[in-house]
Design an enzyme around this catalytic site. Sequence first.
Site, PDB file in Angstrom:
ATOM      1  N   TRP A  36       4.272   8.537  11.805  1.00 49.31           N
ATOM      2  CA  TRP A  36       3.806   7.162  11.668  1.00 49.31           C
ATOM      3  C   TRP A  36       4.037   6.616  10.266  1.00 49.31           C
ATOM      4  O   TRP A  36       3.831   7.309   9.275  1.00 49.31           O
ATOM      5  CB  TRP A  36       2.320   7.107  11.986  1.00 49.31           C
ATOM      6  CG  TRP A  36       1.605   5.869  11.535  1.00 49.31           C
ATOM      7  CD1 TRP A  36       1.111   5.613  10.284  1.00 49.31           C
ATOM      8  CD2 TRP A  36       1.302   4.712  12.314  1.00 49.31           C
ATOM      9  NE1 TRP A  36       0.522   4.366  10.241  1.00 49.31           N
ATOM     10  CE2 TRP A  36       0.614   3.795  11.474  1.00 49.31           C
ATOM     11  CE3 TRP A  36       1.529   4.363  13.643  1.00 49.31           C
ATOM     12  CZ2 TRP A  36       0.166   2.558  11.928  1.00 49.31           C
ATOM     13  CZ3 TRP A  36       1.076   3.127  14.092  1.00 49.31           C
ATOM     14  CH2 TRP A  36       0.399   2.247  13.245  1.00 49.31           C
ATOM     15  N   MET A  37       4.401   5.338  10.181  1.00 49.42           N
ATOM     16  CA  MET A  37       4.510   4.610   8.922  1.00 49.42           C
ATOM     17  C   MET A  37       3.765   3.286   9.040  1.00 49.42           C
ATOM     18  O   MET A  37       3.873   2.592  10.041  1.00 49.42           O
ATOM     19  CB  MET A  37       5.980   4.320   8.596  1.00 49.42           C
ATOM     20  CG  MET A  37       6.197   3.244   7.528  1.00 49.42           C
ATOM     21  SD  MET A  37       7.905   2.627   7.474  1.00 49.42           S
ATOM     22  CE  MET A  37       8.709   3.912   6.524  1.00 49.42           C
ATOM     23  N   ASP A  39       1.888   0.497   5.701  1.00 46.04           N
ATOM     24  CA  ASP A  39       2.115  -0.269   4.474  1.00 46.04           C
ATOM     25  C   ASP A  39       3.030   0.397   3.440  1.00 46.04           C
ATOM     26  O   ASP A  39       2.892   1.592   3.170  1.00 46.04           O
ATOM     27  CB  ASP A  39       0.787  -0.531   3.766  1.00 46.04           C
ATOM     28  CG  ASP A  39      -0.236  -1.193   4.657  1.00 46.04           C
ATOM     29  OD1 ASP A  39       0.093  -1.538   5.803  1.00 46.04           O
ATOM     30  OD2 ASP A  39      -1.379  -1.345   4.199  1.00 46.04           O
ATOM     31  N   GLN A  55       2.397   4.450   3.678  1.00 50.03           N
ATOM     32  CA  GLN A  55       1.314   5.052   4.446  1.00 50.03           C
ATOM     33  C   GLN A  55       1.922   5.859   5.579  1.00 50.03           C
ATOM     34  O   GLN A  55       2.774   5.356   6.319  1.00 50.03           O
ATOM     35  CB  GLN A  55       0.396   3.960   4.978  1.00 50.03           C
ATOM     36  CG  GLN A  55      -0.392   3.241   3.895  1.00 50.03           C
ATOM     37  CD  GLN A  55      -1.507   4.099   3.332  1.00 50.03           C
ATOM     38  OE1 GLN A  55      -2.624   4.066   3.794  1.00 50.03           O
ATOM     39  NE2 GLN A  55      -1.190   4.885   2.317  1.00 50.03           N
ATOM     40  N   PHE A  98      -5.052   6.108   0.880  1.00 48.21           N
ATOM     41  CA  PHE A  98      -4.648   4.771   1.302  1.00 48.21           C
ATOM     42  C   PHE A  98      -3.732   4.123   0.259  1.00 48.21           C
ATOM     43  O   PHE A  98      -3.376   4.707  -0.745  1.00 48.21           O
ATOM     44  CB  PHE A  98      -5.884   3.909   1.545  1.00 48.21           C
ATOM     45  CG  PHE A  98      -6.523   4.108   2.906  1.00 48.21           C
ATOM     46  CD1 PHE A  98      -6.370   5.285   3.618  1.00 48.21           C
ATOM     47  CD2 PHE A  98      -7.296   3.111   3.468  1.00 48.21           C
ATOM     48  CE1 PHE A  98      -6.964   5.477   4.855  1.00 48.21           C
ATOM     49  CE2 PHE A  98      -7.901   3.279   4.710  1.00 48.21           C
ATOM     50  CZ  PHE A  98      -7.740   4.457   5.407  1.00 48.21           C
ATOM     51  N   ARG A 167      -9.884  -1.655  -1.789  1.00 47.95           N
ATOM     52  CA  ARG A 167      -8.676  -0.849  -1.623  1.00 47.95           C
ATOM     53  C   ARG A 167      -7.408  -1.561  -2.113  1.00 47.95           C
ATOM     54  O   ARG A 167      -7.393  -2.741  -2.387  1.00 47.95           O
ATOM     55  CB  ARG A 167      -8.497  -0.462  -0.158  1.00 47.95           C
ATOM     56  CG  ARG A 167      -8.454  -1.609   0.854  1.00 47.95           C
ATOM     57  CD  ARG A 167      -8.398  -1.040   2.265  1.00 47.95           C
ATOM     58  NE  ARG A 167      -8.461  -2.044   3.308  1.00 47.95           N
ATOM     59  CZ  ARG A 167      -9.598  -2.488   3.857  1.00 47.95           C
ATOM     60  NH1 ARG A 167     -10.754  -2.041   3.441  1.00 47.95           N
ATOM     61  NH2 ARG A 167      -9.543  -3.396   4.833  1.00 47.95           N
ATOM     62  N   GLU A 223      -6.446  -7.675   2.012  1.00 46.39           N
ATOM     63  CA  GLU A 223      -5.817  -6.390   1.719  1.00 46.39           C
ATOM     64  C   GLU A 223      -4.546  -6.577   0.887  1.00 46.39           C
ATOM     65  O   GLU A 223      -3.991  -7.672   0.786  1.00 46.39           O
ATOM     66  CB  GLU A 223      -5.430  -5.679   3.023  1.00 46.39           C
ATOM     67  CG  GLU A 223      -6.577  -5.329   3.938  1.00 46.39           C
ATOM     68  CD  GLU A 223      -6.118  -4.416   5.065  1.00 46.39           C
ATOM     69  OE1 GLU A 223      -6.670  -3.320   5.180  1.00 46.39           O
ATOM     70  OE2 GLU A 223      -5.204  -4.808   5.816  1.00 46.39           O
TER      71      GLU A 223
END
Length: 497
Positions: A36-37, A39, A55, A98, A167, A223
């Site tokens: 999985w990918m 940000d 990520q 994160f 974050r 974000e």
Amino acid sequence: MISQKLVNAREYEAKKEKGITPEERPAFHLSTRVGWMNDPNGFCYYNGAYHLFYQYHPYDSHWGPMHWGHAVSRDLLHWEYLPAALAPDMPYDKDGCFSGSAMELEDGRHMLMYTGVRKEKQPDGTLREVQTQCIAVGDGTDYEKYEGNPVLDEKDLPEGSCRFDFRDPKIWRKEDGTFRCIIGNCTEERDGRILLYSSEDGYHWKYEKVLAENKGRFGQMWECPDFFELDGKYVLLTSPQGMLPQGLEYHNGNGTVCLIGTYDEETETFTEERNQAIDYGIDFYAPQTILTPEGRRIMIGWMQCWSTSGLHSPNQPWFGQMNLPRELSVKNGRLYQNPVQELESLRCQGVKYENVDFEDDCICLEGIEGRTIDMEVSVRPGNEAELYRKFTVRFAQDENYYTAFHFWPEDSIAEVDRRFSGSREDVIHERRCYVNSADGSLKLRIILDRFSAEIFVNDGEHALSLTMETGQEADGISFVAEGAVVMDVVKYDLCVE
């Protein structure tokens, strides 16, 4: 010292990537090494190469405990995977490493600043993710987490802040050598804002002020912020959660916002003047930028939307890719985006048509086809006395499927449409926006890369991104006019070695 958890991730990705052929991946967009990918993280130029972290959950093609994947490139088009850079292996980040950013230190080492996540049991028995900011330093391949982590936690938040939504630090250095970073946050009522912090050495940080705040305008939590000077203006990018539409400028759900204004260096005050969406398509989120050695501002984002990110089969070996890197500029108070100039080096086998006129018809042109292409289209009315009603470009087309770009000149509305692209899901398939058109004239640049399309309108005034599931054998392109149009087309294949 590399932890066993990171060793395990590196061994797993090196083994599993062997089962993915080059033809199963995009040709020139960065996709996840395995699993999985989401940000982009730590986008930077270091030791003569572009580094992009992301990520990453290597063990599954669905979201899971976040690691940092890592890739490098000399030209932003050909990417080489490096071993995973971070794993959730410390008490303060045991539930995820994160998003964050990166920069080179004066001693030549490479610093990563990221959000560490740990789950905390609440009085009502539920688990919440407590988010803090952490540092890791390394040589471009291997990184060691700072013994003083976390460097920012809930005690460094201003009054009324939510410690569960804190974050995505974006770090930079000022001319005087001191450091700054901005971090996404929200109030306890989930109203988004961007916090500014300062540091003398990059390790010891203090809260300065609220740089920008939502005040109920654009969604909730903000974000993935970014902040930079460009063409005499300052630009703040952020990705709000839970947005509500504002006409055709913003859409429901998780979106992106660009705020353009001025910045007083003395008081560190950002004054917003204008706002706009960053991308008007379906699949674009969490962009991050860098300044290249020659002074270009380049942006890259995650080419996906959260509402469709969990619909694929768990047996799929990889999921997630980045947008084509884009060069940014500000013109007339608006953010413009165009594909990086390096893309033109991949052009081959050009086909060109000029002054193609047709009316109330669907046409195909010999040589205009393909799924890894760079195509420019200019359209204008074919009848001075009557404006055409609609113009469409269909691509990734065969007898059953196609994806389309539509334009209605009377209303100056453009739309991307993947209803007929082969999806079996009842999800978002269309997005619309207003564009500028003088008397029905419009310029398009359409970039196709196997599983995606990115469309740039009027030399970058608008950008629209989307992914598509259509099989690679669907490589046809057609043009549809309702009314009379005149069209110029030039198409290049993109040849990636």
